[in-house]
Design a protein around this motif. Structure first.
Motif, PDB file in Angstrom:
ATOM      1  N   SER A   4       8.107   1.144   0.990  1.00 56.86           N
ATOM      2  CA  SER A   4       9.293   1.888   1.406  1.00 56.86           C
ATOM      3  C   SER A   4      10.349   1.736   0.316  1.00 56.86           C
ATOM      4  O   SER A   4      10.525   0.639  -0.223  1.00 56.86           O
ATOM      5  CB  SER A   4       9.827   1.380   2.753  1.00 56.86           C
ATOM      6  N   PRO A   5      11.025   2.808  -0.043  1.00 53.28           N
ATOM      7  CA  PRO A   5      11.977   2.767  -1.170  1.00 53.28           C
ATOM      8  C   PRO A   5      13.162   1.850  -0.888  1.00 53.28           C
ATOM      9  O   PRO A   5      13.665   1.792   0.229  1.00 53.28           O
ATOM     10  CB  PRO A   5      12.441   4.225  -1.300  1.00 53.28           C
ATOM     11  N   ARG A   6      13.586   1.140  -1.922  1.00 56.26           N
ATOM     12  CA  ARG A   6      14.798   0.339  -1.865  1.00 56.26           C
ATOM     13  C   ARG A   6      15.846   0.999  -2.755  1.00 56.26           C
ATOM     14  O   ARG A   6      15.594   1.203  -3.950  1.00 56.26           O
ATOM     15  CB  ARG A   6      14.539  -1.099  -2.346  1.00 56.26           C
TER      16      ARG A   6
ATOM     17  N   LYS B  56       8.496  10.262  -8.391  1.00 54.99           N
ATOM     18  CA  LYS B  56       7.886  11.397  -7.703  1.00 54.99           C
ATOM     19  C   LYS B  56       6.518  10.975  -7.163  1.00 54.99           C
ATOM     20  O   LYS B  56       6.069   9.852  -7.376  1.00 54.99           O
ATOM     21  CB  LYS B  56       7.748  12.572  -8.660  1.00 54.99           C
ATOM     22  N   ASP B  57       5.864  11.880  -6.472  1.00 59.47           N
ATOM     23  CA  ASP B  57       4.518  11.643  -5.952  1.00 59.47           C
ATOM     24  C   ASP B  57       4.517  10.522  -4.906  1.00 59.47           C
ATOM     25  O   ASP B  57       3.664   9.626  -4.938  1.00 59.47           O
ATOM     26  CB  ASP B  57       3.562  11.298  -7.108  1.00 59.47           C
ATOM     27  N   GLN B  58       5.498  10.561  -4.006  1.00 58.19           N
ATOM     28  CA  GLN B  58       5.508   9.621  -2.887  1.00 58.19           C
ATOM     29  C   GLN B  58       4.297   9.888  -1.983  1.00 58.19           C
ATOM     30  O   GLN B  58       3.901  11.033  -1.783  1.00 58.19           O
ATOM     31  CB  GLN B  58       6.801   9.772  -2.081  1.00 58.19           C
TER      32      GLN B  58
ATOM     33  N   LYS C 258      -0.376   6.208   4.176  1.00 59.16           N
ATOM     34  CA  LYS C 258       0.020   4.794   4.098  1.00 59.16           C
ATOM     35  C   LYS C 258      -0.471   4.026   5.321  1.00 59.16           C
ATOM     36  O   LYS C 258      -1.001   2.910   5.212  1.00 59.16           O
ATOM     37  CB  LYS C 258       1.543   4.658   4.010  1.00 59.16           C
ATOM     38  N   THR C 259      -0.266   4.621   6.487  1.00 53.24           N
ATOM     39  CA  THR C 259      -0.641   3.941   7.736  1.00 53.24           C
ATOM     40  C   THR C 259      -2.136   3.671   7.792  1.00 53.24           C
ATOM     41  O   THR C 259      -2.567   2.566   8.163  1.00 53.24           O
ATOM     42  CB  THR C 259      -0.210   4.795   8.940  1.00 53.24           C
ATOM     43  N   LYS C 260      -2.946   4.646   7.403  1.00 58.23           N
ATOM     44  CA  LYS C 260      -4.402   4.474   7.428  1.00 58.23           C
ATOM     45  C   LYS C 260      -4.847   3.421   6.423  1.00 58.23           C
ATOM     46  O   LYS C 260      -5.721   2.593   6.709  1.00 58.23           O
ATOM     47  CB  LYS C 260      -5.088   5.808   7.154  1.00 58.23           C
ATOM     48  N   ARG C 261      -4.257   3.453   5.243  1.00 52.95           N
ATOM     49  CA  ARG C 261      -4.626   2.465   4.218  1.00 52.95           C
ATOM     50  C   ARG C 261      -4.220   1.054   4.649  1.00 52.95           C
ATOM     51  O   ARG C 261      -4.972   0.099   4.446  1.00 52.95           O
ATOM     52  CB  ARG C 261      -3.981   2.829   2.884  1.00 52.95           C
ATOM     53  N   LEU C 262      -3.036   0.933   5.216  1.00 56.50           N
ATOM     54  CA  LEU C 262      -2.596  -0.387   5.654  1.00 56.50           C
ATOM     55  C   LEU C 262      -3.520  -0.928   6.742  1.00 56.50           C
ATOM     56  O   LEU C 262      -3.872  -2.116   6.740  1.00 56.50           O
ATOM     57  CB  LEU C 262      -1.157  -0.323   6.166  1.00 56.50           C
ATOM     58  N   ALA C 263      -3.928  -0.079   7.678  1.00 59.24           N
ATOM     59  CA  ALA C 263      -4.831  -0.518   8.747  1.00 59.24           C
ATOM     60  C   ALA C 263      -6.160  -1.009   8.178  1.00 59.24           C
ATOM     61  O   ALA C 263      -6.701  -2.038   8.610  1.00 59.24           O
ATOM     62  CB  ALA C 263      -5.056   0.618   9.737  1.00 59.24           C
ATOM     63  N   ALA C 264      -6.681  -0.296   7.190  1.00 62.58           N
ATOM     64  CA  ALA C 264      -7.957  -0.702   6.585  1.00 62.58           C
ATOM     65  C   ALA C 264      -7.808  -2.025   5.836  1.00 62.58           C
ATOM     66  O   ALA C 264      -8.669  -2.913   5.934  1.00 62.58           O
ATOM     67  CB  ALA C 264      -8.447   0.395   5.638  1.00 62.58           C
TER      68      ALA C 264
ATOM     69  N   VAL D 192       0.845  -1.193   0.000  1.00 62.94           N
ATOM     70  CA  VAL D 192       0.000   0.000   0.000  1.00 62.94           C
ATOM     71  C   VAL D 192       0.880   1.242   0.000  1.00 62.94           C
ATOM     72  O   VAL D 192       2.015   1.214   0.483  1.00 62.94           O
ATOM     73  CB  VAL D 192      -0.960   0.033   1.214  1.00 62.94           C
ATOM     74  N   GLY D 193       0.355   2.319  -0.580  1.00 61.43           N
ATOM     75  CA  GLY D 193       1.102   3.569  -0.595  1.00 61.43           C
ATOM     76  C   GLY D 193       2.222   3.598  -1.609  1.00 61.43           C
ATOM     77  O   GLY D 193       3.195   4.352  -1.439  1.00 61.43           O
ATOM     78  N   PHE D 194       2.111   2.808  -2.678  1.00 58.51           N
ATOM     79  CA  PHE D 194       3.112   2.884  -3.743  1.00 58.51           C
ATOM     80  C   PHE D 194       3.053   4.285  -4.348  1.00 58.51           C
ATOM     81  O   PHE D 194       1.986   4.911  -4.394  1.00 58.51           O
ATOM     82  CB  PHE D 194       2.829   1.821  -4.807  1.00 58.51           C
ATOM     83  N   PRO D 195       4.197   4.815  -4.821  1.00 54.21           N
ATOM     84  CA  PRO D 195       4.190   6.187  -5.346  1.00 54.21           C
ATOM     85  C   PRO D 195       3.067   6.414  -6.352  1.00 54.21           C
ATOM     86  O   PRO D 195       2.895   5.663  -7.309  1.00 54.21           O
ATOM     87  CB  PRO D 195       5.565   6.303  -6.017  1.00 54.21           C
TER      88      PRO D 195
END
Length: 477
Positions: free
Chosen positions: A360-362, A371-373, A379-385, A329-332
């Motif tokens: 998280s970037p590697r 761009k557009d991270q 991210k945290t809210k989406r992961l929780a859902a 979740v939260g990919f750029p």
């Protein structure tokens, strides 16, 4: 004691190795084979670094801040090494695995206390590395061994034929490397291109494992269903053909495989799930996102629709299949709409279990410079859902097991007396309570004098309750 005498003593005495394993199942397999290779230099495994002559950190680059975690662990080991040297004793520190492969030069620069750095394709050279380190120490030189090339030779040809295994279940690597180049992933750079082991070599290793008491084997690969190994008749064998060949080994009761790519779920592999009882009704098939737009930026080379088509075909072949997946979740560039596409896909599939992570970037991957991270709070809210939905599905799947009778492979003692813990065909942990069973006499009838005699066996178990992460059962004797 002078250094020449120290080297001779080291070469002759039994030395001890502690291996700390991070990450995936393939790293677990690699750590076991490192121990096998070190056996040739008279090393025996121990359970703590304090009693070891060699400490190996077998690292994984998938998790967030993997390199920093390695440097933190090395910092703790530095204190142990300094203490040992004050007492006139030596300690080698080694960093292995994917972090070593990706950042070997940086490890050497930042942590000179590390004596050996080697990647996942070179650990078969460990005996030679030990000789090199011993030689450097004998000459009073700073010990520094760096092995991060991709060797021309097949490491499996150089590993000991006999391998260690603990318990009735074992991992067996059949394929390594990746040609997919997902934009978030370091595996193509740390493990190299896709390479498959020959069928004959896999069968030989599997037969040795079974002869040693193993009855369940999990086949490993970064893209295991892309397996295309040389068969015994000179043709190329698919993973389906390999599983069929493994099913002929007497005493091998169960086969699993991980990790698969949706693009490589071939018709013959799907079909074999419905044809072979030895192949367990469980499939880990990462999708990463339900948004076609994000999947394209990830370079996943599949769409949500093609993924769902694979799932439908798999369920037609094996209606009781349990499905697992991976999600980022939260990919750029991921929008609320993209995330809702992922949630919709999860609802459509219905997973028995799954793994989900915030992006998280590697370093060195294409996605790390996009761009557009996405904001960390988002991210945290989406992961929780997402995890709430996945946990709900896992609990629902576990509840469907209550009242059923299934075969469970007894793998280890439970936390309470009279209990063993095993694994169901669907990869669920099952706690089996023998203490409440009224049957010393029945135990005798089955050739067992106590519940511990069932360790390593397949046992019929009635499931009596389900929790979010495991099942409770009673033996059917």
């Amino acid at each position: 004691m002078n250094s020449d005498m120290q080297m001779k003593n080291d070469a002759g005495r039994q030395r001890k190795v502690f291996i700390k394993t991070y990450g995936c199942q393939m790293n677990v397999y690699d750590s076991q084979r490192m121990a096998d290779a070190l056996g040739e230099r008279n090393f025996v495994p121990v359970d703590s670094p304090e009693s070891a002559d060699l400490v190996i950190l077998n690292t994984c680059h998938i998790r967030e801040k993997a390199a920093e975690k390695v440097f933190s662990e090395v910092g703790r080991l530095r204190k142990l090494k300094n203490s040992r040297e004050k007492d006139g004793q030596g300690l080698y520190i080694a960093v292995a695995g994917c972090v070593a492969q990706a950042e070997g030069a940086e490890i050497v620069r930042r942590a000179p206390v590390v004596d050996m750095v080697f990647g996942p394709q070179t650990y078969h050279r460990l005996p030679d590395m030990i000789d090199q380190a011993d030689g450097q120490r004998a000459k009073g030189q700073m010990v520094q061994v760096l092995e991060t090339d991709f060797p021309a030779e097949d490491k499996f040809d150089y590993l000991p034929r006999n391998r260690s295994s603990k318990g009735p279940a074992a991992f067996l690597t059949v394929q390594e490397g990746c040609d997919k180049f997902c934009t978030f992933c370091v595996v193509p750079y740390t493990r190299g291109a896709e390479v498959s082991r020959p069928v004959a070599a896999i069968i030989e290793e599997a037969e040795r494992l079974v002869a040693g008491g193993v009855c369940e084997i999990t086949l490993l690969g970064q893209n295991v269903n892309a397996y295309h190994g040389l068969s015994e008749n000179g043709e190329t064998a698919s993973l389906a053909k390999l599983v069929q060949r493994l099913s002929m080994i007497g005493g091998l009761k169960r086969v699993r495989y991980v990790t698969s790519h949706p693009r490589d779920m071939s018709d013959d592999l799907i079909a074999v799930h419905g044809e072979l009882d030895v192949l367990m009704p469980y499939l880990h098939l990462p999708v990463q996102s339900g948004s076609d737009r994000i999947l394209q930026v990830m370079n996943r080379q599949h769409t949500a629709e093609t993924y769902l088509s694979v799932i439908e075909r798999m369920r037609q072949a094996r209606p009781d299949i349990a499905l697992s997946g991976d999600f980022i979740v939260g990919f750029p560039g991921e929008t609320d709409e993209d995330f809702e596409d992922t949630m919709s896909l999860v609802r459509a599939v219905g997973y028995a279990q799954a793994y989900s992570f915030k992006y998280s970037p590697r370093p060195g991957t294409p996605a790390s410079v996009l761009k557009d991270q996405v904001d960390e709070d988002v991210k945290t809210k989406r992961l929780a859902a997402l995890q709430a939905l996945l946990n709900e599905q896992q609990m629902a799947f576990n509840r469907t097991s209550v009242g059923k009778r299934m075969q469970v492979l007894m793998e280890r003692p439970g936390r309470v007396s009279g209990q063993l813990v095993g694994r169901s065909p669907y990869n669920q942990a099952v706690h089996v309570d023998f203490a409440a069973h009224d049957s010393a006499e029945k135990l005798d009838e089955n050739g067992a004098h106590s519940y511990s005699d069932y360790m390593g066996r397949l046992l019929d178990v009635e499931i009596i309750s389900a929790g979010p992460n495991s099942l409770q059962g009673r033996p059917v004797l």
